[in-house]
Design a protein around this motif. Sequence first.
Motif, PDB file in Angstrom:
ATOM      1  N   SER A  26      -0.332  -1.621 -15.277  1.00 22.17           N
ATOM      2  CA  SER A  26       0.278  -2.233 -16.451  1.00 22.17           C
ATOM      3  C   SER A  26       0.378  -1.187 -17.552  1.00 22.17           C
ATOM      4  N   CYS A  27       1.337  -1.408 -18.422  1.00 18.38           N
ATOM      5  CA  CYS A  27       1.536  -0.508 -19.559  1.00 18.38           C
ATOM      6  C   CYS A  27       2.457  -1.214 -20.551  1.00 18.38           C
TER       7      CYS A  27
ATOM      8  N   GLU B 186       0.815  -1.226   0.000  1.00 15.83           N
ATOM      9  CA  GLU B 186       0.000   0.000   0.000  1.00 15.83           C
ATOM     10  C   GLU B 186       0.847   1.274   0.000  1.00 15.83           C
ATOM     11  N   ARG B 187       2.056   1.210   0.544  1.00 14.95           N
ATOM     12  CA  ARG B 187       2.937   2.387   0.545  1.00 14.95           C
ATOM     13  C   ARG B 187       3.343   2.770  -0.872  1.00 14.95           C
ATOM     14  N   VAL B 188       3.367   1.810  -1.759  1.00 15.36           N
ATOM     15  CA  VAL B 188       3.751   2.053  -3.140  1.00 15.36           C
ATOM     16  C   VAL B 188       2.519   2.372  -3.998  1.00 15.36           C
ATOM     17  N   ARG B 189       1.402   1.779  -3.673  1.00 12.81           N
ATOM     18  CA  ARG B 189       0.174   1.911  -4.467  1.00 12.81           C
ATOM     19  C   ARG B 189      -0.181   3.374  -4.747  1.00 12.81           C
ATOM     20  N   ALA B 190       0.009   4.262  -3.795  1.00 11.53           N
ATOM     21  CA  ALA B 190      -0.349   5.675  -3.957  1.00 11.53           C
ATOM     22  C   ALA B 190       0.460   6.360  -5.063  1.00 11.53           C
ATOM     23  N   GLU B 191       1.644   5.856  -5.356  1.00 14.25           N
ATOM     24  CA  GLU B 191       2.503   6.465  -6.375  1.00 14.25           C
ATOM     25  C   GLU B 191       2.218   5.982  -7.792  1.00 14.25           C
ATOM     26  N   VAL B 192       1.575   4.846  -7.913  1.00 16.08           N
ATOM     27  CA  VAL B 192       1.395   4.203  -9.212  1.00 16.08           C
ATOM     28  C   VAL B 192       0.133   4.718  -9.892  1.00 16.08           C
TER      29      VAL B 192
ATOM     30  N   GLY C 216       8.911   5.104 -15.117  1.00 15.09           N
ATOM     31  CA  GLY C 216       8.355   6.419 -15.432  1.00 15.09           C
ATOM     32  C   GLY C 216       6.933   6.322 -15.940  1.00 15.09           C
ATOM     33  N   ARG C 217       6.668   5.351 -16.768  1.00 13.26           N
ATOM     34  CA  ARG C 217       5.310   5.178 -17.294  1.00 13.26           C
ATOM     35  C   ARG C 217       4.345   4.742 -16.204  1.00 13.26           C
ATOM     36  N   MET C 218       4.799   3.874 -15.308  1.00 15.54           N
ATOM     37  CA  MET C 218       3.915   3.387 -14.249  1.00 15.54           C
ATOM     38  C   MET C 218       3.538   4.489 -13.267  1.00 15.54           C
TER      39      MET C 218
END
Length: 85
Positions: A57-58, A47-53, A77-79
């Motif tokens: 997928s790309c 969850e600590r990373v989820r806010a940045e994404v 960068g795209r994510m």
Amino acid sequence: MLEVTIDKLPGGDASRRTCLARITLTHTGDGGDGARTYAVRLTHTDERVRAEVSADSCRTYRERDEQVLRLVHRALGRMIGEVGP
């Protein structure tokens, strides 16, 4: 296929390792003029990373003369929405 794993090691203690993010980059077989296309997927996230994404997928590409870190940089960068489609 390439896999990038970002782990947290509290106090540098590998026995307390926690996966923050796991990203896979899979060559699709597509591409032309020396560029190769990759599908990028976030397969695990804390969850600590989820806010940045901004995307789980790309797709991205790798030029013929680029090394793997340039590919990973572009994918990250795209994510997180810093690089165009």
